[in-house]
Design an enzyme around this catalytic site. Sequence first.
Site, PDB file in Angstrom:
ATOM      1  N   ARG A   1       0.810  -1.235   0.000  1.00 54.81           N
ATOM      2  CA  ARG A   1       0.000   0.000   0.000  1.00 54.81           C
ATOM      3  C   ARG A   1       0.841   1.282   0.000  1.00 54.81           C
ATOM      4  O   ARG A   1       0.451   2.295   0.581  1.00 54.81           O
ATOM      5  CB  ARG A   1      -0.980   0.024   1.181  1.00 54.81           C
ATOM      6  CG  ARG A   1      -2.030  -1.038   1.144  1.00 54.81           C
ATOM      7  CD  ARG A   1      -2.996  -0.935  -0.019  1.00 54.81           C
ATOM      8  NE  ARG A   1      -3.872  -2.083  -0.054  1.00 54.81           N
ATOM      9  CZ  ARG A   1      -3.603  -3.205  -0.748  1.00 54.81           C
ATOM     10  NH1 ARG A   1      -2.525  -3.291  -1.509  1.00 54.81           N
ATOM     11  NH2 ARG A   1      -4.424  -4.232  -0.717  1.00 54.81           N
TER      12      ARG A   1
ATOM     13  N   SER B   1     -11.261  -0.534   2.842  1.00 60.48           N
ATOM     14  CA  SER B   1     -10.655  -0.903   4.130  1.00 60.48           C
ATOM     15  C   SER B   1     -10.039   0.332   4.783  1.00 60.48           C
ATOM     16  O   SER B   1      -9.277   1.052   4.148  1.00 60.48           O
ATOM     17  CB  SER B   1      -9.562  -1.951   3.934  1.00 60.48           C
ATOM     18  OG  SER B   1     -10.133  -3.107   3.397  1.00 60.48           O
TER      19      SER B   1
ATOM     20  N   GLU C   1      -5.214   3.159   6.509  1.00 60.75           N
ATOM     21  CA  GLU C   1      -4.844   3.046   5.088  1.00 60.75           C
ATOM     22  C   GLU C   1      -5.377   4.225   4.274  1.00 60.75           C
ATOM     23  O   GLU C   1      -4.750   4.669   3.314  1.00 60.75           O
ATOM     24  CB  GLU C   1      -5.416   1.729   4.529  1.00 60.75           C
ATOM     25  CG  GLU C   1      -5.161   1.547   3.046  1.00 60.75           C
ATOM     26  CD  GLU C   1      -5.721   0.240   2.482  1.00 60.75           C
ATOM     27  OE1 GLU C   1      -5.609  -0.804   3.139  1.00 60.75           O
ATOM     28  OE2 GLU C   1      -6.264   0.284   1.362  1.00 60.75           O
TER      29      GLU C   1
HETATM   30  C1  LIG Z   1     -15.875  -0.325  -1.934  1.00 57.90           C
HETATM   31  C2  LIG Z   1     -14.385  -0.121  -1.998  1.00 57.90           C
HETATM   32  C3  LIG Z   1     -13.564  -1.204  -2.232  1.00 57.90           C
HETATM   33  C4  LIG Z   1     -12.165  -1.032  -2.284  1.00 57.90           C
HETATM   34  N1  LIG Z   1     -11.386  -2.118  -2.514  1.00 57.90           N
HETATM   35  C5  LIG Z   1     -10.047  -1.959  -2.586  1.00 57.90           C
HETATM   36  C6  LIG Z   1      -9.198  -3.093  -2.829  1.00 57.90           C
HETATM   37  O1  LIG Z   1      -9.643  -4.207  -3.030  1.00 57.90           O
HETATM   38  N2  LIG Z   1      -7.865  -2.864  -2.844  1.00 57.90           N
HETATM   39  C7  LIG Z   1      -7.307  -1.640  -2.650  1.00 57.90           C
HETATM   40  O2  LIG Z   1      -6.077  -1.504  -2.680  1.00 57.90           O
HETATM   41  N3  LIG Z   1      -8.080  -0.557  -2.406  1.00 57.90           N
HETATM   42  C8  LIG Z   1      -9.431  -0.687  -2.369  1.00 57.90           C
HETATM   43  N4  LIG Z   1     -10.225   0.407  -2.131  1.00 57.90           N
HETATM   44  C9  LIG Z   1      -9.593   1.719  -1.874  1.00 57.90           C
HETATM   45  C10 LIG Z   1      -9.402   2.571  -3.143  1.00 57.90           C
HETATM   46  O3  LIG Z   1     -10.366   2.237  -4.138  1.00 57.90           O
HETATM   47  C11 LIG Z   1      -8.009   2.411  -3.741  1.00 57.90           C
HETATM   48  O4  LIG Z   1      -7.018   2.845  -2.828  1.00 57.90           O
HETATM   49  C12 LIG Z   1      -7.836   3.189  -5.052  1.00 57.90           C
HETATM   50  O5  LIG Z   1      -6.629   2.810  -5.663  1.00 57.90           O
HETATM   51  C13 LIG Z   1      -7.838   4.709  -4.861  1.00 57.90           C
HETATM   52  O6  LIG Z   1      -7.910   5.294  -6.161  1.00 57.90           O
HETATM   53  P1  LIG Z   1      -8.645   6.694  -6.392  1.00 57.90           P
HETATM   54  O7  LIG Z   1      -8.463   7.067  -7.818  1.00 57.90           O
HETATM   55  O8  LIG Z   1     -10.039   6.638  -5.912  1.00 57.90           O
HETATM   56  O9  LIG Z   1      -7.768   7.630  -5.495  1.00 57.90           O
HETATM   57  P2  LIG Z   1      -8.251   8.816  -4.538  1.00 57.90           P
HETATM   58  O10 LIG Z   1      -9.046   8.239  -3.427  1.00 57.90           O
HETATM   59  O11 LIG Z   1      -8.879   9.885  -5.338  1.00 57.90           O
HETATM   60  O12 LIG Z   1      -6.843   9.317  -3.988  1.00 57.90           O
HETATM   61  C14 LIG Z   1      -6.049   8.500  -3.158  1.00 57.90           C
HETATM   62  C15 LIG Z   1      -4.682   9.173  -3.003  1.00 57.90           C
HETATM   63  O13 LIG Z   1      -4.018   9.178  -4.264  1.00 57.90           O
HETATM   64  C16 LIG Z   1      -3.710  10.516  -4.674  1.00 57.90           C
HETATM   65  N5  LIG Z   1      -3.877  10.554  -6.133  1.00 57.90           N
HETATM   66  C17 LIG Z   1      -4.929  10.126  -6.869  1.00 57.90           C
HETATM   67  N6  LIG Z   1      -4.670  10.277  -8.179  1.00 57.90           N
HETATM   68  C18 LIG Z   1      -3.430  10.825  -8.271  1.00 57.90           C
HETATM   69  C19 LIG Z   1      -2.599  11.241  -9.355  1.00 57.90           C
HETATM   70  N7  LIG Z   1      -2.968  11.133 -10.629  1.00 57.90           N
HETATM   71  N8  LIG Z   1      -1.390  11.767  -9.065  1.00 57.90           N
HETATM   72  C20 LIG Z   1      -0.966  11.889  -7.787  1.00 57.90           C
HETATM   73  N9  LIG Z   1      -1.714  11.543  -6.728  1.00 57.90           N
HETATM   74  C21 LIG Z   1      -2.931  11.020  -6.965  1.00 57.90           C
HETATM   75  C22 LIG Z   1      -4.669  11.403  -3.912  1.00 57.90           C
HETATM   76  O14 LIG Z   1      -4.139  12.713  -3.750  1.00 57.90           O
HETATM   77  C23 LIG Z   1      -4.765  10.645  -2.592  1.00 57.90           C
HETATM   78  O15 LIG Z   1      -3.649  10.948  -1.801  1.00 57.90           O
HETATM   79  C24 LIG Z   1     -11.614   0.247  -2.089  1.00 57.90           C
HETATM   80  C25 LIG Z   1     -12.462   1.361  -1.874  1.00 57.90           C
HETATM   81  C26 LIG Z   1     -13.830   1.174  -1.838  1.00 57.90           C
HETATM   82  C27 LIG Z   1     -14.724   2.354  -1.628  1.00 57.90           C
END
Ligand SMILES: Cc1cc2nc3c(=O)[nH]c(=O)nc-3n(C[C@H](O)[C@H](O)[C@H](O)COP(=O)(O)OP(=O)(O)OC[C@H]3O[C@@H](n4cnc5c(N)ncnc54)[C@H](O)[C@@H]3O)c2cc1C
Length: 294
Positions: free
Chosen positions: A169, A220, A290
């Site tokens: 992570r 999570s 996380e």
């Molecule tokens: C129902 C559910 C299930 C999930 N299951 C999983 C799973 O199985 N495994 C897992 O690992 N995670 C899981 N997650 C958590 C989440 O989906 C992941 O961590 C995902 O990768 C976050 O991506 P995001 O685009 O939504 O990032 P965001 O939530 O928008 O951002 C997360 C972080 O990344 C940064 N960021 C985003 N895009 C960029 C970019 N282009 N450049 C620089 N920084 C950036 C943001 O500033 C922030 O710090 C789950 C979440 C939910 C709601």
Amino acid sequence: MYNQLIKICPNTLEKVSFRSLTTFKIGGIARYVCYPSSVDELTNLVMFCKEQKIDTFVLGGGSNILADDTGFLGVVICTKRLNEIALLSPCRVRAQAGAMMSALAHFCKTHGLSGAENLCGIPGTIGGAIVMNAGAFGGEIAKIVESVTYFENGKVETKKKSQLFFDYRKSIFTNRPNCVILSVVLRLKKSTPEFVQENLLRFITQRQASQNVGMPSAGSIFKKVNHESAAVYIQNCGLKGAKLGDAMVSNEHAGFIINTGRATSKQVLSLIEKIKQEVKLKYGVELEVEIVVL
Ligand SMILES: Cc1cc2nc3c(=O)[nH]c(=O)nc-3n(C[C@H](O)[C@H](O)[C@H](O)COP(=O)(O)OP(=O)(O)OC[C@H]3O[C@@H](n4cnc5c(N)ncnc54)[C@H](O)[C@@H]3O)c2cc1C
């Protein structure tokens, strides 16, 4: 300021609630939200904010974020319109940072490319997945990354996977707020659309069985401890269903906190503290958050 921002990025909105920007549906107002639709727009925006000393926050799918009830006075830069996915060579795919993981899975299926199926149900963008080294069902995105291109300190740079120090992570992009991931090159295995589709269905079914919480959440809340899901400790402390205001430990998956209505970030943070204390008391284990708290 709004007039200056729309000159750089025409898709700019004012005063948007984080309830509509995050899967948790929690948080105050973001003063400005910009949706650049080209890399030039994005880099110009970042440079403008830097010159003007305006705080920025990069948002992908908003699926790993707990936004504060007081909101954010700066500029949220959302990558969602930078979402192109292209085939570079028979086994290599380039995805812009704002492409959703589900779109990537669909693209890979169409082209008969295997390796990303386990990540298909992650409700975020590829950029967010790189920052968090998102993973599921024993595999992480790091496994299929070849290189990442990003913008930082006025320069576009590309780094190979070996330079990105992926770990559980985390990557070199974790806690690096002034760095924006632009695109990612992935290396996959040649397969068939039928094989990829079969895998996708298998992982989606497994996800529905284990994570079907059906309520707003950020996934999570805690990282694994000693290779064990934090959910196991939380469940064994009898915390399933524990509630503070509208923030509740999911009854389906003890690792998730769900928003049952109008939960506030304060309630979620207090519930997180309560969980940490009880797990520490019973097991002597220190849970680590996380999600990203903004
Ligand atoms: C129902 C559910 C299930 C999930 N299951 C999983 C799973 O199985 N495994 C897992 O690992 N995670 C899981 N997650 C958590 C989440 O989906 C992941 O961590 C995902 O990768 C976050 O991506 P995001 O685009 O939504 O990032 P965001 O939530 O928008 O951002 C997360 C972080 O990344 C940064 N960021 C985003 N895009 C960029 C970019 N282009 N450049 C620089 N920084 C950036 C943001 O500033 C922030 O710090 C789950 C979440 C939910 C709601």
